[in-house]
Design a protein around this motif. Structure first.
Motif, PDB file in Angstrom:
ATOM      1  N   UNK A   1      -3.237   0.186  12.648  1.00  0.00           N
ATOM      2  CA  UNK A   1      -2.350   0.820  11.673  1.00  0.00           C
ATOM      3  C   UNK A   1      -2.586   0.281  10.255  1.00  0.00           C
ATOM      4  N   UNK A   2      -2.983  -0.985  10.148  1.00  0.00           N
ATOM      5  CA  UNK A   2      -3.291  -1.532   8.818  1.00  0.00           C
ATOM      6  C   UNK A   2      -4.525  -0.849   8.241  1.00  0.00           C
ATOM      7  N   UNK A   3      -5.532  -0.662   9.093  1.00  0.00           N
ATOM      8  CA  UNK A   3      -6.747   0.025   8.662  1.00  0.00           C
ATOM      9  C   UNK A   3      -6.447   1.458   8.259  1.00  0.00           C
TER      10      UNK A   3
ATOM     11  N   UNK B   1       5.768   3.493   0.065  1.00  0.00           N
ATOM     12  CA  UNK B   1       5.210   2.183   0.348  1.00  0.00           C
ATOM     13  C   UNK B   1       5.180   1.989   1.863  1.00  0.00           C
ATOM     14  N   UNK B   2       4.036   1.543   2.382  1.00  0.00           N
ATOM     15  CA  UNK B   2       3.927   1.395   3.842  1.00  0.00           C
ATOM     16  C   UNK B   2       4.938   0.374   4.376  1.00  0.00           C
ATOM     17  N   UNK B   3       5.233  -0.651   3.585  1.00  0.00           N
ATOM     18  CA  UNK B   3       6.219  -1.636   4.038  1.00  0.00           C
ATOM     19  C   UNK B   3       7.567  -0.964   4.279  1.00  0.00           C
TER      20      UNK B   3
ATOM     21  N   UNK C   1      17.006  -3.015  14.043  1.00  0.00           N
ATOM     22  CA  UNK C   1      16.284  -4.285  14.205  1.00  0.00           C
ATOM     23  C   UNK C   1      15.432  -4.240  15.463  1.00  0.00           C
ATOM     24  N   UNK C   2      16.041  -3.780  16.556  1.00  0.00           N
ATOM     25  CA  UNK C   2      15.338  -3.733  17.840  1.00  0.00           C
ATOM     26  C   UNK C   2      14.148  -2.784  17.770  1.00  0.00           C
ATOM     27  N   UNK C   3      14.321  -1.688  17.017  1.00  0.00           N
ATOM     28  CA  UNK C   3      13.243  -0.696  16.884  1.00  0.00           C
ATOM     29  C   UNK C   3      11.968  -1.330  16.350  1.00  0.00           C
ATOM     30  N   UNK C   4      12.138  -2.257  15.398  1.00  0.00           N
ATOM     31  CA  UNK C   4      10.968  -2.872  14.769  1.00  0.00           C
ATOM     32  C   UNK C   4      10.121  -3.667  15.756  1.00  0.00           C
ATOM     33  N   UNK C   5      10.749  -4.093  16.845  1.00  0.00           N
ATOM     34  CA  UNK C   5      10.006  -4.889  17.833  1.00  0.00           C
ATOM     35  C   UNK C   5       9.336  -4.015  18.890  1.00  0.00           C
ATOM     36  N   UNK C   6       9.583  -2.722  18.852  1.00  0.00           N
ATOM     37  CA  UNK C   6       9.039  -1.849  19.889  1.00  0.00           C
ATOM     38  C   UNK C   6       7.531  -1.696  19.745  1.00  0.00           C
ATOM     39  N   UNK C   7       6.860  -1.477  20.898  1.00  0.00           N
ATOM     40  CA  UNK C   7       5.433  -1.131  20.793  1.00  0.00           C
ATOM     41  C   UNK C   7       5.276   0.189  20.037  1.00  0.00           C
ATOM     42  N   UNK C   8       4.139   0.339  19.379  1.00  0.00           N
ATOM     43  CA  UNK C   8       3.915   1.478  18.496  1.00  0.00           C
ATOM     44  C   UNK C   8       4.206   2.813  19.187  1.00  0.00           C
TER      45      UNK C   8
ATOM     46  N   UNK D   1       0.838  -1.198   0.000  1.00  0.00           N
ATOM     47  CA  UNK D   1       0.000   0.000   0.000  1.00  0.00           C
ATOM     48  C   UNK D   1       0.871   1.245   0.000  1.00  0.00           C
ATOM     49  N   UNK D   2       0.397   2.256  -0.703  1.00  0.00           N
ATOM     50  CA  UNK D   2       1.137   3.511  -0.747  1.00  0.00           C
ATOM     51  C   UNK D   2       0.435   4.591   0.066  1.00  0.00           C
ATOM     52  N   UNK D   3       1.208   5.406   0.740  1.00  0.00           N
ATOM     53  CA  UNK D   3       0.695   6.619   1.368  1.00  0.00           C
ATOM     54  C   UNK D   3       1.519   7.778   0.803  1.00  0.00           C
ATOM     55  N   UNK D   4       1.027   8.988   0.997  1.00  0.00           N
ATOM     56  CA  UNK D   4       1.661  10.138   0.337  1.00  0.00           C
ATOM     57  C   UNK D   4       2.183  11.139   1.354  1.00  0.00           C
TER      58      UNK D   4
END
Ligand SMILES: [Zn+2]
Length: 109
Positions: A97-99, A13-15, A33-40, A1-4
């Motif tokens: 966040x997906x929504x 790209x959201x990914x 790497x560690x950042x990706x595991x953090x709570x939002x 998905x794209x956001x602007x």
């Protein structure tokens, strides 16, 4: 998905925002790497916001709400209407966040 981007309308790209953008910062690969595991809530604390800012990123409440990006012209200002719309949607869908990504894409935000 794209956001602007709210400022320059560059599509992202959201990914990339969720997984790759953090590696463009000054953080070490281990820290990224560690950042990706953090709570939002912790992903955009002041420390990480400062890291993102030095490489041109500015986000709202989540990394998919791009206020400024590395493609933004230096003196460009965010589109205030778009900024307000994205903030309102973020408040509405904040925990989903997906929504939020899907909604941004639907409205080309
Ligand atoms: Zn931009």
């Amino acid at each position: 998905m794209d956001v602007y981007c709210t400022t320059c309308s560059e599509p992202w790209d959201t990914y990339h925002l969720w997984h790759d953008a953090i590696f463009e910062t000054g953080l070490s690969p281990e820290e990224a790497e560690a950042w990706q595991q953090l709570p939002r809530a912790e992903k955009l604390n002041e420390r990480y916001r400062a890291e993102f800012r030095t490489v041109g990123w500015e986000f709202g409440g989540s990394v998919i709400n791009v206020i400024r990006c590395p493609c933004c012209p230096k003196d460009a200002k965010p589109n205030l209407e778009r900024l307000a719309t994205k903030q309102a949607l973020e408040e509405l869908l904040g925990d989903d966040e997906d929504g939020l990504a899907a909604t941004f894409e639907d409205y080309r935000l």
